[in-house]
Design a protein around this motif. Sequence first.
Motif, PDB file in Angstrom:
ATOM      1  N   CYS A   1      -0.566  20.224 -38.718  1.00 57.75           N
ATOM      2  CA  CYS A   1      -0.699  19.007 -37.934  1.00 57.75           C
ATOM      3  C   CYS A   1       0.529  18.891 -37.036  1.00 57.75           C
ATOM      4  O   CYS A   1       1.511  19.626 -37.198  1.00 57.75           O
ATOM      5  CB  CYS A   1      -0.824  17.770 -38.819  1.00 57.75           C
ATOM      6  SG  CYS A   1       0.642  17.442 -39.835  1.00 57.75           S
TER       7      CYS A   1
ATOM      8  N   ILE B   1      -5.757  15.744 -39.852  1.00 57.33           N
ATOM      9  CA  ILE B   1      -5.033  14.577 -39.331  1.00 57.33           C
ATOM     10  C   ILE B   1      -5.132  13.370 -40.249  1.00 57.33           C
ATOM     11  O   ILE B   1      -4.393  12.396 -40.062  1.00 57.33           O
ATOM     12  CB  ILE B   1      -5.525  14.186 -37.921  1.00 57.33           C
ATOM     13  CG1 ILE B   1      -7.004  13.801 -37.952  1.00 57.33           C
ATOM     14  CG2 ILE B   1      -5.285  15.329 -36.945  1.00 57.33           C
ATOM     15  CD1 ILE B   1      -7.521  13.295 -36.614  1.00 57.33           C
TER      16      ILE B   1
ATOM     17  N   ASN C   1       0.455  13.193 -35.317  1.00 57.70           N
ATOM     18  CA  ASN C   1      -0.754  13.749 -34.690  1.00 57.70           C
ATOM     19  C   ASN C   1      -0.693  13.678 -33.161  1.00 57.70           C
ATOM     20  O   ASN C   1      -1.728  13.519 -32.493  1.00 57.70           O
ATOM     21  CB  ASN C   1      -2.002  13.020 -35.215  1.00 57.70           C
ATOM     22  CG  ASN C   1      -2.221  13.263 -36.697  1.00 57.70           C
ATOM     23  OD1 ASN C   1      -2.116  14.391 -37.177  1.00 57.70           O
ATOM     24  ND2 ASN C   1      -2.513  12.191 -37.435  1.00 57.70           N
TER      25      ASN C   1
ATOM     26  N   ASN D   1      -6.742  21.915 -38.604  1.00 55.05           N
ATOM     27  CA  ASN D   1      -5.863  20.827 -38.157  1.00 55.05           C
ATOM     28  C   ASN D   1      -6.315  19.562 -38.873  1.00 55.05           C
ATOM     29  O   ASN D   1      -7.344  18.985 -38.523  1.00 55.05           O
ATOM     30  CB  ASN D   1      -5.966  20.682 -36.643  1.00 55.05           C
ATOM     31  CG  ASN D   1      -5.154  19.514 -36.106  1.00 55.05           C
ATOM     32  OD1 ASN D   1      -5.498  18.955 -35.072  1.00 55.05           O
ATOM     33  ND2 ASN D   1      -4.082  19.157 -36.772  1.00 55.05           N
TER      34      ASN D   1
END
Length: 356
Positions: A198, A184, A202, A182
């Motif tokens: 993502c 960001i 976010n 993930n």
Amino acid sequence: TTDGSGIGTFTSSITGLHIETTYYVRAYATNSIGISYGNQVSFSTKLPVLTITNISIIGSQTATCGANITDIGGSAITSKGVCWSKSPNPTTALSTKTSNGTGSGIFNSSITGLNAETTYYVRAYATNIVGTAYGNEVSFTTHKTVTDIDGNVYQTIKIGTQTWMAENLKTTRYRNGTAIPNVIDNTAWGALTTGAWCDYNNLAVNGIKYGHLYNWYAVVDSRNISPEGWHVPTDNEWTTLENYLIANGGNWDGTTTGNKIGKSLAANTEWNSSTITGVIGNNLTNNNNFCFTALPGGAHSSNEAFSSIGNAGFWWSSTEYTSTRALNRFLSYDNVKLIWSNYYKYDGYSVRCIRD
């Protein structure tokens, strides 16, 4: 009948008739000289005649039923639709039904609120002044849902020969259990050459509503982003969907040009409104008649960061275009097309899976 006295227009209610019978009628008037009769007309107390022509689109919660009223019977059609239940011989009084207006001819009904892996019985109905007639009964079984490795459950929909997820992918792991990173940070995202995901801005709430955004490297990773038995569609498989929509009334306004098939895929909600005639925005109705439920989940790129949520939806194909670009499709709130395009592999788009 006895309808009083005097001249002018009057209306008589004729009662006690038998169904499927032809009657002859004349108006009469009496004065001091005698009885006079008007012209003779005939009418029949017939019910409409109709059939179900097909169950063309079956999902885990939805189906589309086609029907045809070939004879209105003795008078105009005042209501029509389909009714369904889990038991044979559904009726408008005892079963769930649609309402599809008036008039004769071919019509389609969207059956919603169904349970997955369940058999349903459906009949078309049409009502005129004589009563309600039912067409032939057909049955169908809804599709299974599909579950990814994270336990997310997805509704599915069969469109032509293809079975698609009716929701965007939300997994955070590949099929073998390996986590998909993930990422960001915008700068880090743009430099990636490996898989990542993502949520728009976010924010987890966007991932729940629209699904995650993935770069193309995650789409084609050999560890497989799709659930078992499913895959990310190729460009040719997207084209197969488009061709089926064009051939089967996918143009939401009935045209045959093929330039408005996007509206037949777009969900009825979440799209920003548009003032342009004939666009996808939710100020217009009759979206999503193929139950694909496309959502405007927006996109993520390194140069524009997050953009277009509410305005556009983007979906990857697994087909490479160049060493730095891959093919995709997108819909926009101000354009009714399902648009073919190519974007950078590091861009973040939604993913729809198709069954193997």
